[in-house]
Design a protein around this motif. Sequence first.
Motif, PDB file in Angstrom:
ATOM      1  N   ALA A  60     -65.036 118.514 -81.843  1.00 45.85           N
ATOM      2  CA  ALA A  60     -63.668 119.012 -81.972  1.00 45.85           C
ATOM      3  C   ALA A  60     -62.978 118.813 -80.629  1.00 45.85           C
ATOM      4  O   ALA A  60     -63.427 119.346 -79.603  1.00 45.85           O
ATOM      5  CB  ALA A  60     -63.673 120.478 -82.385  1.00 45.85           C
ATOM      6  N   LEU A  61     -61.890 118.073 -80.609  1.00 46.70           N
ATOM      7  CA  LEU A  61     -61.193 117.735 -79.367  1.00 46.70           C
ATOM      8  C   LEU A  61     -60.037 118.703 -79.147  1.00 46.70           C
ATOM      9  O   LEU A  61     -59.268 118.995 -80.072  1.00 46.70           O
ATOM     10  CB  LEU A  61     -60.686 116.304 -79.417  1.00 46.70           C
ATOM     11  CG  LEU A  61     -61.725 115.233 -79.791  1.00 46.70           C
ATOM     12  CD1 LEU A  61     -61.100 113.851 -79.735  1.00 46.70           C
ATOM     13  CD2 LEU A  61     -62.929 115.313 -78.864  1.00 46.70           C
ATOM     14  N   ALA A  62     -59.893 119.184 -77.913  1.00 47.58           N
ATOM     15  CA  ALA A  62     -58.855 120.156 -77.583  1.00 47.58           C
ATOM     16  C   ALA A  62     -58.381 119.935 -76.156  1.00 47.58           C
ATOM     17  O   ALA A  62     -59.117 119.386 -75.314  1.00 47.58           O
ATOM     18  CB  ALA A  62     -59.375 121.581 -77.756  1.00 47.58           C
ATOM     19  N   PHE A  63     -57.161 120.382 -75.870  1.00 49.92           N
ATOM     20  CA  PHE A  63     -56.657 120.365 -74.502  1.00 49.92           C
ATOM     21  C   PHE A  63     -57.333 121.476 -73.703  1.00 49.92           C
ATOM     22  O   PHE A  63     -57.642 122.546 -74.232  1.00 49.92           O
ATOM     23  CB  PHE A  63     -55.138 120.584 -74.480  1.00 49.92           C
ATOM     24  CG  PHE A  63     -54.349 119.411 -74.994  1.00 49.92           C
ATOM     25  CD1 PHE A  63     -54.143 118.296 -74.199  1.00 49.92           C
ATOM     26  CD2 PHE A  63     -53.799 119.433 -76.263  1.00 49.92           C
ATOM     27  CE1 PHE A  63     -53.403 117.213 -74.674  1.00 49.92           C
ATOM     28  CE2 PHE A  63     -53.069 118.367 -76.744  1.00 49.92           C
ATOM     29  CZ  PHE A  63     -52.870 117.248 -75.946  1.00 49.92           C
ATOM     30  N   ARG A  64     -57.533 121.235 -72.423  1.00 47.56           N
ATOM     31  CA  ARG A  64     -58.163 122.226 -71.558  1.00 47.56           C
ATOM     32  C   ARG A  64     -57.154 123.220 -71.008  1.00 47.56           C
ATOM     33  O   ARG A  64     -57.532 124.199 -70.360  1.00 47.56           O
ATOM     34  CB  ARG A  64     -58.902 121.526 -70.422  1.00 47.56           C
ATOM     35  CG  ARG A  64     -60.014 120.624 -70.942  1.00 47.56           C
ATOM     36  CD  ARG A  64     -60.660 119.806 -69.846  1.00 47.56           C
ATOM     37  NE  ARG A  64     -61.380 120.627 -68.885  1.00 47.56           N
ATOM     38  CZ  ARG A  64     -62.161 120.124 -67.934  1.00 47.56           C
ATOM     39  NH1 ARG A  64     -62.324 118.805 -67.839  1.00 47.56           N
ATOM     40  NH2 ARG A  64     -62.784 120.921 -67.089  1.00 47.56           N
ATOM     41  N   ILE A  65     -55.870 122.993 -71.256  1.00 48.25           N
ATOM     42  CA  ILE A  65     -54.816 123.928 -70.883  1.00 48.25           C
ATOM     43  C   ILE A  65     -53.877 124.088 -72.072  1.00 48.25           C
ATOM     44  O   ILE A  65     -53.877 123.269 -73.004  1.00 48.25           O
ATOM     45  CB  ILE A  65     -54.028 123.444 -69.651  1.00 48.25           C
ATOM     46  CG1 ILE A  65     -53.362 122.100 -69.940  1.00 48.25           C
ATOM     47  CG2 ILE A  65     -54.929 123.366 -68.427  1.00 48.25           C
ATOM     48  CD1 ILE A  65     -52.437 121.631 -68.826  1.00 48.25           C
ATOM     49  N   ASN A 162     -55.855 118.862 -61.129  1.00 44.58           N
ATOM     50  CA  ASN A 162     -56.711 118.566 -62.276  1.00 44.58           C
ATOM     51  C   ASN A 162     -56.046 118.981 -63.581  1.00 44.58           C
ATOM     52  O   ASN A 162     -56.083 118.250 -64.579  1.00 44.58           O
ATOM     53  CB  ASN A 162     -58.052 119.276 -62.129  1.00 44.58           C
ATOM     54  CG  ASN A 162     -58.901 118.686 -61.024  1.00 44.58           C
ATOM     55  OD1 ASN A 162     -58.677 117.552 -60.604  1.00 44.58           O
ATOM     56  ND2 ASN A 162     -59.862 119.450 -60.543  1.00 44.58           N
ATOM     57  N   GLN A 163     -55.431 120.156 -63.573  1.00 42.57           N
ATOM     58  CA  GLN A 163     -54.777 120.631 -64.794  1.00 42.57           C
ATOM     59  C   GLN A 163     -53.597 119.747 -65.180  1.00 42.57           C
ATOM     60  O   GLN A 163     -53.290 119.592 -66.360  1.00 42.57           O
ATOM     61  CB  GLN A 163     -54.322 122.072 -64.600  1.00 42.57           C
ATOM     62  CG  GLN A 163     -55.471 123.059 -64.564  1.00 42.57           C
ATOM     63  CD  GLN A 163     -55.013 124.488 -64.470  1.00 42.57           C
ATOM     64  OE1 GLN A 163     -53.893 124.770 -64.030  1.00 42.57           O
ATOM     65  NE2 GLN A 163     -55.860 125.410 -64.882  1.00 42.57           N
ATOM     66  N   ALA A 164     -52.962 119.157 -64.192  1.00 41.66           N
ATOM     67  CA  ALA A 164     -51.887 118.215 -64.508  1.00 41.66           C
ATOM     68  C   ALA A 164     -52.434 117.006 -65.257  1.00 41.66           C
ATOM     69  O   ALA A 164     -51.759 116.436 -66.128  1.00 41.66           O
ATOM     70  CB  ALA A 164     -51.187 117.772 -63.224  1.00 41.66           C
ATOM     71  N   GLY A 165     -53.686 116.624 -64.949  1.00 40.42           N
ATOM     72  CA  GLY A 165     -54.305 115.532 -65.689  1.00 40.42           C
ATOM     73  C   GLY A 165     -54.776 115.933 -67.063  1.00 40.42           C
ATOM     74  O   GLY A 165     -54.955 115.082 -67.939  1.00 40.42           O
ATOM     75  N   TYR A 166     -54.956 117.252 -67.285  1.00 42.32           N
ATOM     76  CA  TYR A 166     -55.401 117.740 -68.586  1.00 42.32           C
ATOM     77  C   TYR A 166     -54.292 117.718 -69.634  1.00 42.32           C
ATOM     78  O   TYR A 166     -54.535 118.061 -70.787  1.00 42.32           O
ATOM     79  CB  TYR A 166     -55.947 119.162 -68.460  1.00 42.32           C
ATOM     80  CG  TYR A 166     -57.165 119.281 -67.584  1.00 42.32           C
ATOM     81  CD1 TYR A 166     -58.004 118.190 -67.359  1.00 42.32           C
ATOM     82  CD2 TYR A 166     -57.480 120.481 -66.945  1.00 42.32           C
ATOM     83  CE1 TYR A 166     -59.119 118.293 -66.541  1.00 42.32           C
ATOM     84  CE2 TYR A 166     -58.595 120.594 -66.130  1.00 42.32           C
ATOM     85  CZ  TYR A 166     -59.401 119.504 -65.923  1.00 42.32           C
ATOM     86  OH  TYR A 166     -60.499 119.607 -65.117  1.00 42.32           O
ATOM     87  N   GLY A 185     -44.483 118.826 -80.920  1.00 43.69           N
ATOM     88  CA  GLY A 185     -43.586 119.970 -80.865  1.00 43.69           C
ATOM     89  C   GLY A 185     -44.290 121.302 -81.019  1.00 43.69           C
ATOM     90  O   GLY A 185     -43.701 122.350 -80.738  1.00 43.69           O
ATOM     91  N   GLN A 186     -45.532 121.283 -81.436  1.00 42.00           N
ATOM     92  CA  GLN A 186     -46.287 122.520 -81.626  1.00 42.00           C
ATOM     93  C   GLN A 186     -46.846 123.007 -80.292  1.00 42.00           C
ATOM     94  O   GLN A 186     -47.270 122.216 -79.454  1.00 42.00           O
ATOM     95  CB  GLN A 186     -47.418 122.275 -82.623  1.00 42.00           C
ATOM     96  CG  GLN A 186     -48.258 123.492 -82.951  1.00 42.00           C
ATOM     97  CD  GLN A 186     -49.300 123.197 -84.009  1.00 42.00           C
ATOM     98  OE1 GLN A 186     -49.212 122.181 -84.718  1.00 42.00           O
ATOM     99  NE2 GLN A 186     -50.292 124.059 -84.125  1.00 42.00           N
ATOM    100  N   VAL A 187     -46.840 124.322 -80.090  1.00 44.32           N
ATOM    101  CA  VAL A 187     -47.418 124.920 -78.892  1.00 44.32           C
ATOM    102  C   VAL A 187     -48.867 125.286 -79.185  1.00 44.32           C
ATOM    103  O   VAL A 187     -49.160 125.968 -80.169  1.00 44.32           O
ATOM    104  CB  VAL A 187     -46.629 126.166 -78.458  1.00 44.32           C
ATOM    105  CG1 VAL A 187     -47.288 126.821 -77.250  1.00 44.32           C
ATOM    106  CG2 VAL A 187     -45.186 125.793 -78.128  1.00 44.32           C
ATOM    107  N   VAL A 188     -49.769 124.811 -78.335  1.00 48.23           N
ATOM    108  CA  VAL A 188     -51.194 125.039 -78.544  1.00 48.23           C
ATOM    109  C   VAL A 188     -51.764 125.809 -77.354  1.00 48.23           C
ATOM    110  O   VAL A 188     -51.228 125.743 -76.241  1.00 48.23           O
ATOM    111  CB  VAL A 188     -51.950 123.715 -78.732  1.00 48.23           C
ATOM    112  CG1 VAL A 188     -51.480 122.984 -79.968  1.00 48.23           C
ATOM    113  CG2 VAL A 188     -51.803 122.826 -77.496  1.00 48.23           C
TER     114      VAL A 188
END
Length: 367
Positions: A60-65, A162-166, A185-188
């Motif tokens: 399952a792929l997700a953003f780290r931020i 690093n978070q900017a790269g995430y 457009g969705q906030v995650v």
Amino acid sequence: MSRHPLHAGAAMALGLLLAACGNGNGEVEPVRPAMVVQPVPTAAAFESFAGEVRARHEPALAFRIGGKVARRHVEVGDRVRAGQVLAELDPEDARLQVEAARAQLDAAEADLELARAERERYLALVGQQLVSRSLFEARDNAFRAAQARVEQTRAQYEVARNQAGYTRLAAPADGVIAQRLVEAGQVVAAGQTVFVLAQDGEREVVISLPEQRVGQFAIGLPVTVVLWSRENERFPGTLRELAPAADPQSRTFAARVAFTADAAVELGQSARVYVARNGQVELTVPLSAIHAEDGAPFVWRVDPASRRVRRVAVDLGPYGEDRVPVRAGLEPGDWIVAAGVHLLREGQQVRPVDRENREVALVAGQP
């Protein structure tokens, strides 16, 4: 006159003898097409479970931020490569955090320079005994604290970078997008699943086992897999994974079946997994494959190498509507003639075809 019929008969016999001898070249026997099948297990000998072909690894792929999804680059079913960008968050907040961390680092470095100058000045004064030793130690401690603040703010700055790269979500491996759970457009939130990736490589069949039967299954149990779209093919497999707890809604245990041989299957294909009961498998053949001589039933088995038929005596069970169990005489990998058996003879060469008159490539011993 009485000798004329005798001469005529002798001449006719001589002509037949010469015709029979000919020049020694017999007529080549034509190769007859024959519909072939393999014995299949009886329904009573197996339990079956419906399933679906899935990838063995499905991360399952997700953003780290967290943030707002600005762009989505792939759809369900798209093939992706390792490192390919799948979606991006709005980078503005991450950029501002980097700038704020950079400013804090600059301020901490400026404070460090001031603390260093103060320490050097007090070091000179304490050497001339113009200030007390305690005042110098206070300046020295301030200098050390400024050094620590620089290290802290530098680490915070690196985290912000690093978070900017995430803000860019990349595929960790080659594969196919199996699920898409967000839209542009969705906030995650951080860690919220965005895509499910079916990685390239091994394929498995996911099934559900009833809780009253799960105790009879164990890891490594041999099974047979049949695809709904390829009913005439059977793939060997083993039970690779069994969930330790039942699903709270369906009250079934999830299980995964791995193919033990190369199988060209596609993701999402419907499949059925067959598990033999008590290890005993009774084979069945079509009624049209059975022939008898003097009350002894037999079938014509085709040799995959020579494609010639051989008579094989069989021990039959009770006849069904269209099939009959074979208790002895056949193996699961045998090929037998299923139609026109009364037209064949021992050792005759045939051309194996299926029910749609397509030629069949016979493989010895492979069910």
